[in-house]
Design an enzyme around this catalytic site. Sequence first.
Site, PDB file in Angstrom:
ATOM      1  N   TYR A  72      -1.101   4.525  10.649  1.00  0.00           N
ATOM      2  CA  TYR A  72      -1.464   3.510  11.640  1.00  0.00           C
ATOM      3  C   TYR A  72      -0.255   3.280  12.545  1.00  0.00           C
ATOM      4  CZ  TYR A  72      -5.623   2.173   8.948  1.00  0.00           C
ATOM      5  OH  TYR A  72      -6.832   2.170   8.307  1.00  0.00           O
ATOM      6  N   VAL A 123     -15.059  -5.358  11.354  1.00  0.00           N
ATOM      7  CA  VAL A 123     -14.378  -6.577  10.885  1.00  0.00           C
ATOM      8  C   VAL A 123     -15.346  -7.755  10.898  1.00  0.00           C
ATOM      9  CG1 VAL A 123     -12.571  -8.271  11.385  1.00  0.00           C
ATOM     10  CG2 VAL A 123     -12.069  -5.828  11.568  1.00  0.00           C
ATOM     11  N   ASP A 165      -2.785  -7.123  15.111  1.00  0.00           N
ATOM     12  CA  ASP A 165      -2.154  -5.806  15.231  1.00  0.00           C
ATOM     13  C   ASP A 165      -2.153  -5.308  16.671  1.00  0.00           C
ATOM     14  OD1 ASP A 165      -1.046  -4.875  12.881  1.00  0.00           O
ATOM     15  OD2 ASP A 165      -2.960  -4.237  12.054  1.00  0.00           O
ATOM     16  N   VAL A 194      -1.301 -12.811   9.758  1.00  0.00           N
ATOM     17  CA  VAL A 194      -0.796 -11.710   8.934  1.00  0.00           C
ATOM     18  C   VAL A 194      -1.346 -10.385   9.468  1.00  0.00           C
ATOM     19  CG1 VAL A 194      -0.740 -10.687   6.630  1.00  0.00           C
ATOM     20  CG2 VAL A 194      -0.524 -13.162   6.901  1.00  0.00           C
ATOM     21  N   ALA A 195      -0.427  -9.475   9.807  1.00  0.00           N
ATOM     22  CA  ALA A 195      -0.837  -8.223  10.457  1.00  0.00           C
ATOM     23  C   ALA A 195      -1.230  -7.140   9.468  1.00  0.00           C
ATOM     24  CB  ALA A 195       0.291  -7.721  11.349  1.00  0.00           C
ATOM     25  N   ARG A 230       0.828  -1.197   0.000  1.00  0.00           N
ATOM     26  CA  ARG A 230       0.000   0.000   0.000  1.00  0.00           C
ATOM     27  C   ARG A 230       0.871   1.259   0.000  1.00  0.00           C
ATOM     28  NH1 ARG A 230      -3.654  -1.471   5.129  1.00  0.00           N
ATOM     29  NH2 ARG A 230      -1.674  -2.478   5.683  1.00  0.00           N
ATOM     30  N   LYS A 282       1.601   1.951   7.360  1.00  0.00           N
ATOM     31  CA  LYS A 282       1.935   1.144   8.529  1.00  0.00           C
ATOM     32  C   LYS A 282       2.888   1.884   9.458  1.00  0.00           C
ATOM     33  CE  LYS A 282       0.730  -2.383   9.367  1.00  0.00           C
ATOM     34  NZ  LYS A 282      -0.484  -2.719  10.178  1.00  0.00           N
ATOM     35  N   SER A 290     -10.633  -2.256   8.119  1.00  0.00           N
ATOM     36  CA  SER A 290     -11.347  -3.308   8.849  1.00  0.00           C
ATOM     37  C   SER A 290     -12.281  -4.064   7.904  1.00  0.00           C
ATOM     38  CB  SER A 290     -12.145  -2.700  10.002  1.00  0.00           C
ATOM     39  OG  SER A 290     -11.294  -2.130  10.963  1.00  0.00           O
ATOM     40  N   HIS A 299      -0.736   1.440  16.146  1.00  0.00           N
ATOM     41  CA  HIS A 299      -0.982   0.253  16.975  1.00  0.00           C
ATOM     42  C   HIS A 299       0.045   0.142  18.099  1.00  0.00           C
ATOM     43  CE1 HIS A 299      -4.087  -1.136  14.226  1.00  0.00           C
ATOM     44  NE2 HIS A 299      -3.270  -0.942  13.224  1.00  0.00           N
ATOM     45  N   VAL A 301      -7.515 -11.521  13.130  1.00  0.00           N
ATOM     46  CA  VAL A 301      -7.495 -10.156  12.604  1.00  0.00           C
ATOM     47  C   VAL A 301      -7.099  -9.163  13.689  1.00  0.00           C
ATOM     48  CG1 VAL A 301      -8.809  -8.457  11.268  1.00  0.00           C
ATOM     49  CG2 VAL A 301      -9.329 -10.867  11.009  1.00  0.00           C
ATOM     50  N   ALA A 302      -7.146  -9.575  14.950  1.00  0.00           N
ATOM     51  CA  ALA A 302      -6.753  -8.717  16.066  1.00  0.00           C
ATOM     52  C   ALA A 302      -5.251  -8.734  16.320  1.00  0.00           C
ATOM     53  CB  ALA A 302      -7.497  -9.150  17.328  1.00  0.00           C
ATOM     54  N   GLU A 346      -5.960   4.604  13.770  1.00  0.00           N
ATOM     55  CA  GLU A 346      -6.841   3.591  14.350  1.00  0.00           C
ATOM     56  C   GLU A 346      -7.594   4.051  15.587  1.00  0.00           C
ATOM     57  OE1 GLU A 346      -2.849   2.833  16.337  1.00  0.00           O
ATOM     58  OE2 GLU A 346      -3.539   3.334  14.309  1.00  0.00           O
TER      59      GLU A 346
END
Length: 360
Positions: A94, A178, A269, A297-298, A15, A75, A133, A96, A266-267, A118
């Site tokens: 982002y 999500v 991160d 995969v994050a 991205r 990221k 999400s 996190h 998916v959590a 986020e």
Amino acid sequence: MIIGCVKEIKKYEFRVGLTPNAASEYVRSGHQVLIENGAGLGSGFTDEQYEALGCEMVSDAKSVWSRSDMIVKVKEPLESEYALFKENLILYTYLHLASNEPLYQALKQKKVLSVAYETMEYQKTLPCLEPMSMVAGRLSVVEGAKYSEAFFGGTGVLMSGLPGTPRAKVTIIGAGIVGQSACRMAVGMEANVTVLDIDTKRLGYLEDLYHNKVHTLYSNQENLKKSIVEADVVIGAVLIPGDAAPKLIKDEYLELMKPGAIIVDVAIDQGGISNFSKVTYHDNPIYKVGHVLFYGVANMPGSVPKTSSIALNNATLRYGLEIANKGIDQALLNPVIHSGLQTRDGIGVYPTLIKLFENK
């Protein structure tokens, strides 16, 4: 203001923080935009597209970091980028940080003003997190279906089943953006879908939307255990904004799960939904714990970068422009932008991070 966008260096992250159309909006507002050469190629955007819209192409990331007043990314910066931080730099991306104390400390030490997508909140929604999400939720079911194949060690059950055969059982923990997106895909694949949440209004919304195609349960320990143990695919879709994810999949549940069942976390991160959760990458996304598979995969949306980059910029551009046009002090009067503020002047300002890292 000088706005910079560097190429993402996280493994298999394609991205880009600024699409050409978004970058051109900054240019039209009178700002100088620096784009590292090749930053948009992974998402299908050429250097020539940026140049044609008035951006300056820069050959190396270090120059972009050093010259910019604000860096717009996707990221969180990696450790190799910490040395490029500087005092009063605005970092808009982002982050996190709840699962990344070294980055939190580096941002404080270098006195970076960081705003995290986020945690930006508008009327109890997270507008800059929602598009990713949605992508991650939809992809979670696709990936769960893929790695349910026997070749990968999965249960070997087709999502939809066939006449006279059972459908795959998909358990979705969390009915936020999500979870709703995962539910949409799982229903579309004709799986046997169960969604758990503590918000009965969200569960009611899904029941109204899908009627008898979705089974909803209040998320307590007994319902979680039963649904996880019976599942072929478990989607971890819980989110506490700015905080670590709760460990809802207890260690003892894993022994009771079907051989080959997969947990798509998916959590991840925010630290993941299990004590066994760990970050993986697109080239080696799954690992085994006992007889259960984990997918960690994050940066799931990074695998569909064109869609993800456009959707992300659609959400983040208005606030980035507000920061650039008004200056950070005036922009922070907007409660949406202020809710994303993580660090400033060498201190942590986001309450959850203070609780996690400052009050030890």
